[in-house]
Design an enzyme around this catalytic site. Structure first.
Site: not given
Ligand code: PBG
Length: 338
Positions: A205, A229, A245, A260, A326
């Protein structure tokens, strides 16, 4: 060494347009297909009654109150979508520094799980394991001495996973990027009678600007103190690190791997499917959704469908088993109609 392509006779014997000439031969030679079973539908939920709220920055996506979930679940199930992923907008009055509401047995996520399962036990339910919807600061973990504290957070993530497993979740999806979370969660689940609960790890991620509309949708508070983050999510410049990872998460007991965001990381998906034997999922995130959407608005309907199909087929080509998107319901409707 003779490579496969060296064996192809050259033009005019070979004419690749031959098989492209007619619809039937185009259909016969299609390498990748989308079906409704490829999709996981991320759904936003909120407190209240009779709500299907528009979300600023995600045109066409709604945030539903729990009384709406039976209808939404049945709609998705009828379309052939196998699973929904729940994302809560937690009431600001319930948020605190440590995100304690994540552990409440009657929190919004637990009630959403129950509502979906009541509508249909056959709908798969995926839940995010991370603290960000519940914390006042918007970070995914506990802040200690001004930093997101890895090992203290693991204890809370274990408890959060147990809370959701007890509420009936089928798949827990740690999205927090703490080191060691998959093993910690697997251990907690197994020790508490939940050995059948699956783990879909957000293994790679990235710290992405493409999450911006999502953070608005769940009203995660502005990330002020630590700004972003990047101390736990991955650097977008890295690819070898993603493989480390993923290897660690598989060793710790992940059942599925997620990459992601999706579209800008197709190379990571391809590497993962080449290097590992595990189902790989992509999350086409909120910012990607909105980018596609803004082009869609300028196009006539048949072209809109073609655009979304093209974007999602890229994931299948790259080696994905499935996609969180989505667009899940729209595409499934289009696929069912055609
Ligand atoms: C939370 C999380 C996030 C998303 C999914 N779970 C946001 C983030 O890490 O700040 C993002 C999903 C999206 O943008 O559609 N940890």
């Amino acid at each position: 060494m003779t490579r496969k392509n060296d064996l192809i006779p050259s033009f005019p014997v070979t004419r690749l347009r031959r098989t492209r000439m007619k619809p039937f031969s185009r259909a016969m030679t299609q390498e990748h297909h989308l079906t409704a079973a490829d999709f996981i539908w991320p759904i936003f939920v909120t407190e209240g009654n009779n709500l299907a709220e528009a979300i600023e920055g995600m045109d066409g996506v709604k945030r539903f109150s729990l009384d709406q979930l039976a209808e939404q679940t049945k709609k998705a199930l009828a379309l052939g979508i196998p699973a929904m992923a729940i994302f809560p907008r937690i009431d600001p009055s319930l948020k605190d520094e440590d995100g304690t509401n994540a552990l409440a047995a009657d929190n919004l996520v637990c009630r959403a799980i129950a509502a979906i399962k009541a509508a249909s036990p056959n709908m798969g339910v995926v839940v995010d394991i991370a603290l960000d919807p519940f914390t006042t600061h918007g970070h995914d973990g506990l802040i200690r001495h001004g930093e997101v504290d890895n090992d203290a957070t693991l204890e809370v993530l274990r408890a959060q996973a147990l809370n959701y497993a007890a509420a009936g979740a089928d798949i827990v999806a740690p999205s927090d990027m703490m080191d060691g979370r998959v093993g910690a969660i697997r251990g907690a689940l197994d020790a508490n009678g939940h050995s059948d609960v699956m783990i879909m790890s957000y293994a790679a991620k990235y710290a992405s600007t493409l999450y911006a509309p999502f953070r608005q949708a769940v009203s995660a508070n502005a990330l002020t103190e630590l700004d972003d983050k990047s101390s736990y999510q991955m650097n977008p410049a890295n690819s070898d690190e993603a493989m480390r990872e993923i290897a660690l998460d598989i060793r710790e007991g992940a059942d599925f791997i997620m990459i992601k965001p999706g579209m800008p990381y197709l190379d990571i998906i391809r590497r993962t499917s080449d290097e590992f034997n595990i189902p790989v999922f992509a999350y086409q995130v909120s910012g990607e959704y909105q980018m596609i959407n803004s082009l869609m608005k300028t196009l006539p309907e048949p072209k809109q469908k073609a655009l979304v199909m093209e974007m999602l087929l890229a994931f299948k080509r790259a080696g994905c088993t499935g996609i969180l998107t989505y667009f899940a319901c729209d595409i499934a409707e289009w696929l069912n109609r055609s």
